[in-house]
Design a protein around this motif. Sequence first.
Motif, short mmCIF file in Angstrom:
data_model
loop_
_atom_site.label_atom_id
_atom_site.label_comp_id
_atom_site.label_asym_id
_atom_site.label_seq_id
_atom_site.Cartn_x
_atom_site.Cartn_y
_atom_site.Cartn_z
N LYS A 237 22.16 -44.14 9.73
CA LYS A 237 22.26 -42.99 8.83
C LYS A 237 21.47 -43.24 7.55
O LYS A 237 20.94 -42.30 6.96
N PHE A 238 21.41 -44.49 7.14
CA PHE A 238 20.62 -44.84 5.97
C PHE A 238 19.15 -44.47 6.21
O PHE A 238 18.49 -43.84 5.37
N LEU A 239 18.65 -44.86 7.38
CA LEU A 239 17.26 -44.54 7.72
C LEU A 239 17.07 -43.02 7.82
O LEU A 239 16.09 -42.47 7.32
N GLU A 240 18.02 -42.37 8.48
CA GLU A 240 17.93 -40.91 8.64
C GLU A 240 17.89 -40.20 7.30
O GLU A 240 17.14 -39.24 7.12
N TRP A 241 18.66 -40.68 6.38
CA TRP A 241 18.71 -40.06 5.05
C TRP A 241 17.35 -40.15 4.35
O TRP A 241 16.89 -39.21 3.72
N GLY A 242 16.68 -41.27 4.53
CA GLY A 242 15.33 -41.42 3.96
C GLY A 242 14.39 -40.37 4.52
O GLY A 242 13.65 -39.71 3.77
N ILE A 243 14.44 -40.20 5.83
CA ILE A 243 13.58 -39.21 6.49
C ILE A 243 13.96 -37.79 6.05
O ILE A 243 13.10 -36.97 5.75
N THR A 244 15.26 -37.55 6.03
CA THR A 244 15.74 -36.21 5.67
C THR A 244 15.27 -35.79 4.28
O THR A 244 14.82 -34.67 4.09
N LYS A 245 15.36 -36.70 3.35
CA LYS A 245 14.92 -36.38 1.99
C LYS A 245 13.45 -35.95 1.99
O LYS A 245 13.09 -34.95 1.37
N VAL A 246 12.63 -36.71 2.69
CA VAL A 246 11.21 -36.40 2.73
C VAL A 246 10.97 -35.03 3.37
O VAL A 246 10.20 -34.22 2.86
N VAL A 247 11.68 -34.77 4.47
CA VAL A 247 11.50 -33.49 5.16
C VAL A 247 11.93 -32.32 4.27
O VAL A 247 11.19 -31.36 4.08
N ILE A 248 13.13 -32.41 3.73
CA ILE A 248 13.62 -31.30 2.91
C ILE A 248 12.74 -31.11 1.67
O ILE A 248 12.46 -29.99 1.27
N ASP A 249 12.27 -32.21 1.12
CA ASP A 249 11.41 -32.11 -0.07
C ASP A 249 10.14 -31.30 0.21
O ASP A 249 9.53 -30.75 -0.70
N LYS A 250 9.76 -31.24 1.47
CA LYS A 250 8.57 -30.45 1.81
C LYS A 250 8.83 -28.95 1.72
O LYS A 250 7.91 -28.15 1.69
N PHE A 251 10.12 -28.60 1.72
CA PHE A 251 10.48 -27.18 1.75
C PHE A 251 11.21 -26.72 0.50
O PHE A 251 11.56 -25.55 0.37
N THR B 82 33.86 -51.69 11.14
CA THR B 82 33.57 -52.54 12.30
C THR B 82 32.07 -52.81 12.39
O THR B 82 31.28 -52.22 11.65
N GLU B 83 31.70 -53.66 13.31
CA GLU B 83 30.27 -53.92 13.52
C GLU B 83 29.55 -52.65 13.94
O GLU B 83 28.45 -52.35 13.49
N LYS B 84 30.22 -51.90 14.81
CA LYS B 84 29.65 -50.63 15.25
C LYS B 84 29.46 -49.68 14.05
O LYS B 84 28.48 -48.95 13.98
N GLY B 85 30.41 -49.72 13.17
CA GLY B 85 30.34 -48.89 11.97
C GLY B 85 29.16 -49.29 11.09
O GLY B 85 28.47 -48.44 10.53
N ARG B 86 28.92 -50.59 11.00
CA ARG B 86 27.79 -51.07 10.18
C ARG B 86 26.46 -50.63 10.78
O ARG B 86 25.53 -50.25 10.07
N LYS B 87 26.39 -50.69 12.10
CA LYS B 87 25.17 -50.25 12.79
C LYS B 87 24.94 -48.77 12.53
O LYS B 87 23.82 -48.33 12.24
N LYS C 132 23.61 -42.60 -4.49
CA LYS C 132 24.56 -43.57 -5.04
C LYS C 132 25.44 -44.18 -3.96
O LYS C 132 26.10 -45.20 -4.18
N PHE C 133 25.48 -43.52 -2.81
CA PHE C 133 26.38 -43.96 -1.73
C PHE C 133 25.64 -44.42 -0.49
O PHE C 133 26.25 -44.84 0.48
N ILE C 134 24.33 -44.27 -0.49
CA ILE C 134 23.58 -44.64 0.71
C ILE C 134 22.49 -45.61 0.29
O ILE C 134 21.43 -45.22 -0.20
N LYS C 135 22.78 -46.89 0.47
CA LYS C 135 21.81 -47.90 0.09
C LYS C 135 21.60 -48.87 1.24
O LYS C 135 22.42 -48.94 2.14
N ASP C 136 20.54 -49.60 1.15
CA ASP C 136 20.22 -50.54 2.22
C ASP C 136 20.86 -51.89 1.93
O ASP C 136 20.46 -52.60 1.01
N PHE C 137 21.86 -52.23 2.72
CA PHE C 137 22.56 -53.49 2.52
C PHE C 137 21.75 -54.68 3.04
O PHE C 137 22.09 -55.82 2.79
N ASN C 138 20.70 -54.40 3.77
CA ASN C 138 19.90 -55.49 4.33
C ASN C 138 19.03 -56.20 3.31
O ASN C 138 18.66 -57.34 3.48
#
Lengths: 112, 112
Positions: B90-104, B80-85, A103-109
């Motif tokens: 972290k958005f991408l990392e969260w996607g990967i993390t979900k997949v990894v943890i789901d394996k276990f 800030t812009e840095k914050g958006r980056k 709910k808090f991590i979405k893709d703004f792109n």
Amino acid sequence: MISSDVIRGYNDTIILYLLWDQPSYGYEISKLIRDISNEQYVIKETTLYSAFNRLEKNSYVESFSGKETQGRKRTYYRITEKGRKYYQEKFLEWGITKVVIDKFIKDFNKGE
Amino acid sequence: MISSDVIRGYNDTIILYLLWDQPSYGYEISKLIRDISNEQYVIKETTLYSAFNRLEKNSYVESFSGKETQGRKRTYYRITEKGRKYYQEKFLEWGITKVVIDKFIKDFNKGE
DNA sequence: TCATTTTACTACGACAGATAAAGTAAATCA
DNA sequence: TGATTTACTTTATCTGTCGTAGTAAAATGA
């Protein structure tokens, strides 16, 4: 590589998952984690062994000495009933956690 | 209630998400988190404010004094812009993390 | 056969993030 | 006017991760 802060709450649960069907030991668990995650998660040795200690202290696993067939003598760990219960709780928690964080991590792109 | 060790790696990201469209301040963010998660995640005050400090130290947000309309004077934070980056990473990392943890983390009660 | 590598840990100390406890301060409300 | 709500700040503690280093035995290779 996924960050350790993320996985922090699930290292113990991951280990219990890998002990579900049969006992195992540190080195093997460590390789299983690396392999199953396709190198995306490599647990640090110290993290792993401190997790084993914590799990044993909480009676989620019990240890016994294995007959080493190769390499140095191993300490095996077997999941307990209490460990299985804990795992099931964490399984449910993980389901809820995913929904909440999503709910808090979405893709703004890509709009919404 | 979801455990804090799980969310640990994403508190900063959750705050950045909530600052994405407009600046906000501690108390409001805290209420947003509670409401959006349907009470399933209630961030502790100290956790929240230490997160703000960390975010600002890393230049992911910048603070400014708001004209308080009610209650005590507020410190607002703007992403800030840095914050958006950082958020996008972290958005991408969260996607990967979900997949990894789901394996276990699977349900042993229902086969598979 | 002797050195290197792999297996299999253990001990110690440092660090970061979460959190409990307590305090501060201003505005609102009964 | 006293309680409640808003809005933080400070300090100290705890837990889990992780870097570094060391130990020890078997397997492997030259």
